[in-house]
Design a protein around this motif. Structure first.
Motif, PDB file in Angstrom:
ATOM      1  N   LEU A 149      -7.997   9.219  -9.659  1.00  0.00           N
ATOM      2  CA  LEU A 149      -7.563   8.507 -10.717  1.00  0.00           C
ATOM      3  C   LEU A 149      -6.350   8.244 -10.997  1.00  0.00           C
ATOM      4  N   GLN A 150      -5.587   9.491 -11.077  1.00  0.00           N
ATOM      5  CA  GLN A 150      -4.312   9.304 -11.236  1.00  0.00           C
ATOM      6  C   GLN A 150      -3.413   8.867 -10.156  1.00  0.00           C
ATOM      7  N   ALA A 151      -4.060   8.999  -8.824  1.00  0.00           N
ATOM      8  CA  ALA A 151      -3.245   8.349  -7.766  1.00  0.00           C
ATOM      9  C   ALA A 151      -3.407   7.143  -7.435  1.00  0.00           C
ATOM     10  N   MET A 152      -4.509   6.600  -7.797  1.00  0.00           N
ATOM     11  CA  MET A 152      -4.766   5.307  -7.527  1.00  0.00           C
ATOM     12  C   MET A 152      -4.546   4.395  -8.641  1.00  0.00           C
ATOM     13  N   ASN A 153      -4.110   4.641  -9.894  1.00  0.00           N
ATOM     14  CA  ASN A 153      -3.628   4.324 -11.101  1.00  0.00           C
ATOM     15  C   ASN A 153      -4.164   2.795 -11.212  1.00  0.00           C
ATOM     16  N   ALA A 154      -5.182   2.727 -11.245  1.00  0.00           N
ATOM     17  CA  ALA A 154      -6.063   1.255 -11.267  1.00  0.00           C
ATOM     18  C   ALA A 154      -6.233   0.853 -12.690  1.00  0.00           C
TER      19      ALA A 154
ATOM     20  N   ARG B  66      13.170  -7.088  -2.981  1.00  0.00           N
ATOM     21  CA  ARG B  66      12.289  -5.947  -2.589  1.00  0.00           C
ATOM     22  C   ARG B  66      11.023  -6.127  -3.273  1.00  0.00           C
ATOM     23  N   ASN B  67      10.928  -6.502  -4.706  1.00  0.00           N
ATOM     24  CA  ASN B  67       9.636  -6.429  -5.327  1.00  0.00           C
ATOM     25  C   ASN B  67       8.789  -7.599  -4.952  1.00  0.00           C
ATOM     26  N   ALA B  68       9.468  -8.501  -4.680  1.00  0.00           N
ATOM     27  CA  ALA B  68       8.809 -10.155  -4.435  1.00  0.00           C
ATOM     28  C   ALA B  68       8.153  -9.749  -3.074  1.00  0.00           C
ATOM     29  N   THR B  69       8.552  -9.013  -1.860  1.00  0.00           N
ATOM     30  CA  THR B  69       8.036  -9.142  -0.531  1.00  0.00           C
ATOM     31  C   THR B  69       7.317  -7.602  -0.465  1.00  0.00           C
ATOM     32  N   ALA B  70       7.073  -6.845  -1.721  1.00  0.00           N
ATOM     33  CA  ALA B  70       6.394  -5.734  -1.595  1.00  0.00           C
ATOM     34  C   ALA B  70       4.885  -5.880  -1.131  1.00  0.00           C
ATOM     35  N   GLY B  71       4.419  -4.763  -0.507  1.00  0.00           N
ATOM     36  CA  GLY B  71       3.029  -4.598  -0.237  1.00  0.00           C
ATOM     37  C   GLY B  71       2.532  -3.651  -0.682  1.00  0.00           C
ATOM     38  N   TRP B  72       1.137  -3.335  -0.226  1.00  0.00           N
ATOM     39  CA  TRP B  72       0.641  -2.210  -1.065  1.00  0.00           C
ATOM     40  C   TRP B  72      -0.285  -1.527   0.122  1.00  0.00           C
ATOM     41  N   GLN B  73      -0.909  -0.359  -0.183  1.00  0.00           N
ATOM     42  CA  GLN B  73      -1.933   0.307   0.625  1.00  0.00           C
ATOM     43  C   GLN B  73      -2.561   1.527  -0.061  1.00  0.00           C
ATOM     44  N   VAL B  74      -3.744   1.444   0.371  1.00  0.00           N
ATOM     45  CA  VAL B  74      -4.666   2.580  -0.278  1.00  0.00           C
ATOM     46  C   VAL B  74      -4.725   3.587   0.817  1.00  0.00           C
TER      47      VAL B  74
ATOM     48  N   ARG C 179      -4.939   7.373  -2.842  1.00  0.00           N
ATOM     49  CA  ARG C 179      -4.116   6.951  -3.566  1.00  0.00           C
ATOM     50  C   ARG C 179      -3.522   5.719  -3.456  1.00  0.00           C
ATOM     51  N   GLU C 180      -2.943   4.948  -4.148  1.00  0.00           N
ATOM     52  CA  GLU C 180      -2.513   3.549  -3.994  1.00  0.00           C
ATOM     53  C   GLU C 180      -1.055   3.537  -4.063  1.00  0.00           C
ATOM     54  N   ILE C 181      -0.335   3.104  -2.869  1.00  0.00           N
ATOM     55  CA  ILE C 181       1.194   3.214  -2.991  1.00  0.00           C
ATOM     56  C   ILE C 181       1.653   1.834  -2.730  1.00  0.00           C
ATOM     57  N   ARG C 182       2.978   1.946  -3.100  1.00  0.00           N
ATOM     58  CA  ARG C 182       3.692   0.581  -2.925  1.00  0.00           C
ATOM     59  C   ARG C 182       4.523   0.687  -1.469  1.00  0.00           C
ATOM     60  N   THR C 183       4.287  -0.366  -0.592  1.00  0.00           N
ATOM     61  CA  THR C 183       4.847  -0.501   0.645  1.00  0.00           C
ATOM     62  C   THR C 183       5.922  -1.514   0.815  1.00  0.00           C
ATOM     63  N   ASP C 184       7.039  -1.298   1.463  1.00  0.00           N
ATOM     64  CA  ASP C 184       8.173  -2.203   1.763  1.00  0.00           C
ATOM     65  C   ASP C 184       8.649  -2.570   3.111  1.00  0.00           C
ATOM     66  N   ALA C 185       8.670  -3.907   3.175  1.00  0.00           N
ATOM     67  CA  ALA C 185       9.018  -4.224   4.627  1.00  0.00           C
ATOM     68  C   ALA C 185      10.224  -3.631   5.201  1.00  0.00           C
TER      69      ALA C 185
ATOM     70  N   THR D  31     -15.233  -0.505  -6.981  1.00  0.00           N
ATOM     71  CA  THR D  31     -14.116  -1.657  -6.773  1.00  0.00           C
ATOM     72  C   THR D  31     -12.871  -1.106  -7.830  1.00  0.00           C
ATOM     73  N   TRP D  32     -11.990  -0.936  -7.018  1.00  0.00           N
ATOM     74  CA  TRP D  32     -10.473  -0.638  -7.676  1.00  0.00           C
ATOM     75  C   TRP D  32      -9.696  -2.089  -7.983  1.00  0.00           C
ATOM     76  N   LYS D  33      -9.372  -2.178  -9.132  1.00  0.00           N
ATOM     77  CA  LYS D  33      -8.602  -3.362  -9.349  1.00  0.00           C
ATOM     78  C   LYS D  33      -7.169  -2.924 -10.005  1.00  0.00           C
ATOM     79  N   PHE D  34      -6.413  -3.426  -9.169  1.00  0.00           N
ATOM     80  CA  PHE D  34      -4.816  -2.974  -9.645  1.00  0.00           C
ATOM     81  C   PHE D  34      -4.027  -4.067 -10.446  1.00  0.00           C
ATOM     82  N   ASP D  35      -2.805  -3.757 -11.148  1.00  0.00           N
ATOM     83  CA  ASP D  35      -2.297  -4.633 -11.822  1.00  0.00           C
ATOM     84  C   ASP D  35      -1.460  -5.600 -10.833  1.00  0.00           C
ATOM     85  N   SER D  36      -1.356  -5.568  -9.758  1.00  0.00           N
ATOM     86  CA  SER D  36      -0.775  -6.550  -8.794  1.00  0.00           C
ATOM     87  C   SER D  36      -1.736  -7.467  -8.298  1.00  0.00           C
TER      88      SER D  36
END
Length: 545
Positions: A73-78, A275-283, A147-153, A103-108
């Motif tokens: 729950l903490q690492a997913m931060n949904a 970077r924020n505008a082009t950021a991705g995500w990954q579980v 865990r859900e993490i931010r990814t950058d191109a 179903t995990w729903k995230f802020d983004s």
């Protein structure tokens, strides 16, 4: 025969009455479902509320379940978790099975849905979920979590100088973190860490570390951030100090480590927005001894590089000039035709004071000839002084993308034509210098300073505009006099200099606004004799430019 009919009728009534009675009991006194389905639903509801403790109590191993659920729950931060029970089945041997759809729903505004299965057993205390990590996700190992993490191109954008070469770029760095809760003797750890860092960061003394610790009692502090090459200079490992860890990270840094600038913060914020505008995500699924396993995600394309007007040679010169005096000093240079910011630098005293080009400071006598000319022009042309000041860049607020602090813009200018209460930011003073240079060269309008090519500066509180000789002529004459026979006349190596010089009294601050060699130079200093200090910085600049 009649008697039999009566008895039959009576029996029929009894049956109907009994049947009705049983039906009413079912409708009005339904007992709660205490079976496996109810337990599974209660478990799912607690998980959906992100209440790991409540969910864990419904399992056969509350301690293990609580730890695993909490980690995920903490690492997913949904923002929201929806958990639905599907296909619950009870068996005659006191066991049950079910499926979960989570179903995990995230802020983004992206989601991740998974399907898992579980089992339950009927114990003396009732139905309990048989705890296995796979209840969270199929194949999740013991000690693992999602865990859900931010990814950058990649590659990351660079911030480029005027020549197109990298001015700033993303580089791996090492954050040296001291956690006071992880050492028995904080003072000893601070002293040992300062000794360890001395070969590369002698200014990070025991007292400096102590001040950071005092500012956030009981919390970890970052003593310093070092590049990988810096780590090689150290003669001992910082992590060997009790309470110290070395945290790997990435940071936008100057390509030429000799350079530093108050523009770094604004440029970093602008770069980060890309970077924020082009950021991705990954579980991911992670666990002991296993490489992170990607379960879902999306990635945007690499962001564009950031083209700036900063000239690395000018920036280096400004840095050398700023350290000429032992009191706060900040210096900025701009292209006199376009208003492009070529660089800005300050010494450590100014950095410690938090001085920046956005803030408004008292100008004292510096603008006396300007305010006098504004007053005369406004009277002659039946205008308000405010509108005349706006055209010179003095009465407006600038938000310079890549230079101004986010959402603040320049400090609010305070103008009083009859007193020394006037306050200006360095950006305002720079706009004035550019306006005077443009007017002297025959260009009849003012422009806003900028640093990111193609990204206009926001102007608020008034409008820039046309410049007439009746207004700018007297100001230019005063600047000429100041440079030739006035306070700036002792400066050398400054052919064609025009300048405004002034202070706000013996304790400052002091200002210098000069136009020379196709550039506008603005200097702001603080402390006693700050007017002299501003001239010292100007002299160093002209000597080495």
């Amino acid at each position: 025969m009649g008697t039999r009919v009566k008895w039959a009728a009576l029996a029929a009534c009894v049956v109907l009455i009994c049947a009705a009675a049983f039906g009413i009991k079912e409708l009005v006194s339904q007992t709660p479902d205490t079976g496996a389905k109810a337990t599974a639903n209660e478990f799912a509801a607690a998980w959906g509320r992100q209440d790991a403790a409540a969910a864990a109590k419904l399992t056969t191993a509350p301690g293990q379940a609580g730890e695993a659920l909490t980690q995920t729950l903490q690492a997913m931060n949904a923002r929201e978790v929806d958990v639905a029970v599907e296909k619950p089945v009870e068996y005659s041997d006191g066991t049950a099975s079910f499926s979960l759809r989570t179903t995990w729903k995230f802020d983004s505004d992206h989601t991740f849905t998974s399907n898992s299965s579980g089992a339950a057993r009927h114990l003396s205390t009732g139905w309990k979920i048989t705890w296995e990590p796979s209840v969270i996700y199929p194949g999740l190992p013991v000690g693992g979590n999602l865990r859900e993490i931010r990814t950058d191109a990649t590659p990351a954008p660079t911030v480029n100088s005027r020549s197109g070469k990298p001015l700033m770029y993303l580089q791996p760095v090492n954050e040296i973190v001291l956690d006071p809760s992880q050492t028995r003797d904080v003072n000893a750890s601070a002293k040992a860490l300062a000794t360890t860092l001395a070969p590369i960061a002698p200014l990070v003394t025991t007292s400096v570390i102590g001040e950071k610790l005092a500012a956030t009692p009981g919390k970890p502090i970052t003593a310093v951030t070092l590049r990988n090459s810096d780590m090689g200079v150290l003669t001992s490992d910082p992590a060997s100090v009790p309470g110290v860890t070395v945290r790997k990270a990435g940071m936008l840094v100057m390509a030429d480590r000799r350079l530093s600038s108050p523009l770094e913060s604004g440029l970093t914020n602008y770069w980060q927005a890309i970077r924020n505008a082009t950021a991705g995500w990954q579980v991911q699924m992670v666990g002991p001894g296993m490489a992170p396993q990607r379960l879902a995600g999306e990635q945007g394309p690499p962001g564009p590089n950031v083209p700036t007007s900063v000239d690395q040679g000018v920036q280096l010169t400004l840095g050398d000039a700023a350290v000429e005096v032992g009191q706060p000093a900040t210096i900025m240079a701009l292209d006199a035709k376009s208003g492009a910011i070529l660089g800005a630098a300050q010494n450590t005293y100014a950095a410690e004071r938090g001085n920046n080009p956005d803030a408004a400071y008292p100008v004292g006598s510096t603008l006396d000839p300007v305010l006098a000319a504004v007053d005369r022009s406004a009277r002659a042309n039946q205008e308000t002084p405010d509108s005349v000041l706006d055209r010179l860049g003095l009465g407006v607020q600038f938000t310079v993308p890549g230079a101004s602090a986010p959402a603040t813009g320049t400090g609010v200018a305070t103008i009083d034509l009859r007193s020394a209460a006037t306050q200006m930011s360095m950006t305002n003073m720079a706009a004035l210098g550019v306006a005077m240079a443009r007017s002297a060269s025959g260009t009849a309008d003012s422009v806003a300073p900028y640093v990111v090519d193609g990204v206009p500066t926001k102007v608020a509180g008034g409008r820039l505009g046309g410049l007439n000789p009746d207004l700018t002529g007297p100001i230019w004459d005063a600047m000429t006099t100041t440079a030739k026979t006035g306070d700036a006349s002792d400066l050398t190596n400054d052919p064609g200099l025009r300048a405004l010089v002034g202070t706000n009294g013996p304790d400052g601050p002091g200002w210098f606004v000069g136009v020379q060699g196709g550039k506008v130079v603005v200097i702001y200093t603080e402390g006693p004799k700050s007017g002299t200090a501003a001239l010292q910085v100007a002299q160093k600049y002209f000597r080495i430019q």
